[in-house]
Write an enzyme that holds these catalytic residues in place. Structure first.
Site, mmCIF file in Angstrom:
data_model
loop_
_atom_site.group_PDB
_atom_site.id
_atom_site.type_symbol
_atom_site.label_atom_id
_atom_site.label_comp_id
_atom_site.label_asym_id
_atom_site.label_seq_id
_atom_site.Cartn_x
_atom_site.Cartn_y
_atom_site.Cartn_z
ATOM 1 N N HIS A 30 -12.441 8.486 4.216
ATOM 2 C CA HIS A 30 -11.048 8.204 3.889
ATOM 3 C C HIS A 30 -10.078 8.723 4.950
ATOM 4 C CE1 HIS A 30 -12.306 6.880 -0.050
ATOM 5 N NE2 HIS A 30 -12.869 8.043 -0.293
ATOM 6 N N HIS A 80 -5.620 17.239 6.919
ATOM 7 C CA HIS A 80 -6.131 15.913 7.229
ATOM 8 C C HIS A 80 -4.979 14.992 7.622
ATOM 9 C CE1 HIS A 80 -5.054 15.831 2.926
ATOM 10 N NE2 HIS A 80 -4.645 14.605 3.199
ATOM 11 N N HIS A 104 -3.030 10.912 7.864
ATOM 12 C CA HIS A 104 -2.782 9.567 7.330
ATOM 13 C C HIS A 104 -2.112 8.723 8.405
ATOM 14 C CE1 HIS A 104 -3.729 10.578 3.129
ATOM 15 N NE2 HIS A 104 -3.187 11.752 3.404
ATOM 16 N N HIS A 153 -1.337 16.433 6.390
ATOM 17 C CA HIS A 153 -1.212 17.166 5.133
ATOM 18 C C HIS A 153 -2.038 18.445 5.237
ATOM 19 C CE1 HIS A 153 -0.185 13.324 2.635
ATOM 20 N NE2 HIS A 153 0.822 13.756 3.353
ATOM 21 N N THR A 207 -2.042 12.336 -3.465
ATOM 22 C CA THR A 207 -1.756 10.962 -3.045
ATOM 23 C C THR A 207 -2.998 10.074 -3.093
ATOM 24 O OG1 THR A 207 -2.130 11.381 -0.681
ATOM 25 C CG2 THR A 207 0.083 11.790 -1.535
ATOM 26 N N THR A 208 -4.050 10.571 -3.698
ATOM 27 C CA THR A 208 -5.273 9.791 -3.909
ATOM 28 C C THR A 208 -5.777 10.046 -5.321
ATOM 29 O OG1 THR A 208 -6.751 11.554 -3.176
ATOM 30 C CG2 THR A 208 -5.944 10.042 -1.482
#
Length: 273
Positions: free
Chosen positions: A109, A135, A137, A154, A222-223
């Protein structure tokens, strides 16, 4: 023993990816049975950013993801800077980072760096949160005035009562980011099964922008499972990465962001005027 219990909690309670990835660290001394359980949980509910398992369908994939659809304090959000509420009673966020050894992975992801030490923390509204992982995005998940940045970092933290606080940093195209050069030189193009240990410690302080003016609001992961009661601290000033670095990440993850969610009755506040 304290550290072991802390990470064991992370593996059990947050095995479904947190803010687009899981918070578990890749400890090479992890017992085989615990590692197997972690991997099983990691893939127990498949979700993605496209097709039938995209964000609009997360709530249909599993009943545990109901907040992805029914939650009233979901993340990310669009931040209208002119509407941010100043709050003089709100303490500034205290960030205490130091050079730290990380492992990193492609978890399917995102690219995620996992801490091996509990030596980085932030203090939000008087509560200390320890860094577990960070991580990326692409494009950014949060928007400023309805505009996305090229990327977003994040940094995920947890306090002693298992509550979460996430520090979000926007990334714009510009100069090469030397602090992330080693990770970017080893970016795994496919999902990894084990963590890749970095040779050089990462000085997270060097990742921070000069201005630490921040926007604060109550949100969610957010997931999936989109759990709420997450403290969000989003820095206003972006940092830079080169076009080559951004393009290298984009080749692996063409789009790994959740669209912005309704603000509803929430306020976005700042103490930094």
């Amino acid at each position: 023993m304290k550290n072991k219990l802390f990470y064991k909690f992370l593996a059990v309670s947050l095995s479904i990816p947190l803010c687009a990835c899981s918070v578990q660290t890749q400890d090479t001394t992890e017992p085989k049975e615990e590692k197997a359980s972690r991997e099983e949980n990691k893939h127990s509910t498949q979700w993605s950013y496209e097709g039938e398992t995209s964000p609009k369908n997360w709530g249909k994939i599993d009943t545990l993801n109901s907040q992805c659809v029914n939650g009233k304090e979901q993340s990310p959000i669009n931040i209208e800077i002119s509407k941010v509420q100043p709050n003089q009673a709100l303490d500034d966020v205290k960030i205490t980072y130091q050079p730290t050894v990380f492992t990193f992975e492609n978890n399917g992801h995102t690219v995620q760096a996992n801490t091996i030490e509990l030596n980085n923390s932030i203090v939000v509204e008087g509560t200390e949160y320890k860094l577990a992982q960070f991580h990326f995005h692409q494009p950014s998940e949060h928007q400023f005035n309805r505009k996305n940045f090229e990327m977003e970092i994040h940094l995920v933290h947890q306090d002693k009562n298992n509550r979460l606080a996430v520090l979000g940093i926007m990334i714009k195209e510009g100069s090469k980011n030397k602090s992330l050069a080693e990770i970017w030189g080893k970016l795994p193009k496919e999902e990894t099964k084990e963590g890749i240990k970095l040779i050089q410690p990462i000085d997270l302080t060097s990742l921070l922008p000069k201005s630490q003016k921040s926007f604060r609001y109550n949100g969610s992961l957010t997931t999936p499972p989109c759990s709420e009661k997450v403290k969000w601290v989003v820095l206003e000033q972006p940092i830079e990465m080169s076009k080559a670095q951004i393009d290298a990440y984009r080749k692996i993850f063409p789009d790994n962001h959740r669209p912005v969610q309704p603000l509803n009755e929430r306020d976005v506040q700042t103490s930094n005027l």
